[in-house]
Design a protein around this motif. Sequence first.
Motif, short mmCIF file in Angstrom:
data_model
loop_
_atom_site.label_atom_id
_atom_site.label_comp_id
_atom_site.label_asym_id
_atom_site.label_seq_id
_atom_site.Cartn_x
_atom_site.Cartn_y
_atom_site.Cartn_z
N UNK A 186 -14.20 -51.82 32.70
CA UNK A 186 -14.43 -50.82 33.73
C UNK A 186 -15.05 -51.49 34.95
N UNK A 187 -14.65 -51.06 36.13
CA UNK A 187 -15.29 -51.52 37.36
C UNK A 187 -15.18 -50.41 38.40
N UNK A 230 -26.48 -51.79 42.33
CA UNK A 230 -25.82 -51.52 43.60
C UNK A 230 -24.75 -50.44 43.50
N UNK A 231 -24.39 -50.03 42.29
CA UNK A 231 -23.36 -49.00 42.10
C UNK A 231 -23.92 -47.63 42.48
N UNK A 232 -23.06 -46.76 42.98
CA UNK A 232 -23.50 -45.41 43.35
C UNK A 232 -23.83 -44.57 42.12
N UNK A 281 -13.96 -41.92 38.30
CA UNK A 281 -13.32 -42.67 39.36
C UNK A 281 -13.29 -44.18 39.16
N UNK A 282 -13.90 -44.68 38.09
CA UNK A 282 -13.91 -46.12 37.84
C UNK A 282 -12.50 -46.61 37.52
#
Length: 70
Positions: A7-8, A26-28, A35-36
């Motif tokens: 997953x990214x 840093x990910x929202x 949405x990944x």
Amino acid sequence: MAAVQLYTTNASPLIEGNGHSPLCRHAHERAVVAGDDLLTVADLMERTDFDWCSEGGGYAMRRLSDTQLS
């Protein structure tokens, strides 16, 4: 192992921004969300155009199923 899924937050070089792993600071979102992007280890090894976040590694492996483990 080539079929193991990752997953990214961003697997597309056409979209501005780094790819973050689900727990990257840093990910929202601090989890795997709808949405990944999902890709395989084989996809990852074939491409050189990813822009991974240097802090969060960029991706997180998906847990293997019992079938995959066997």
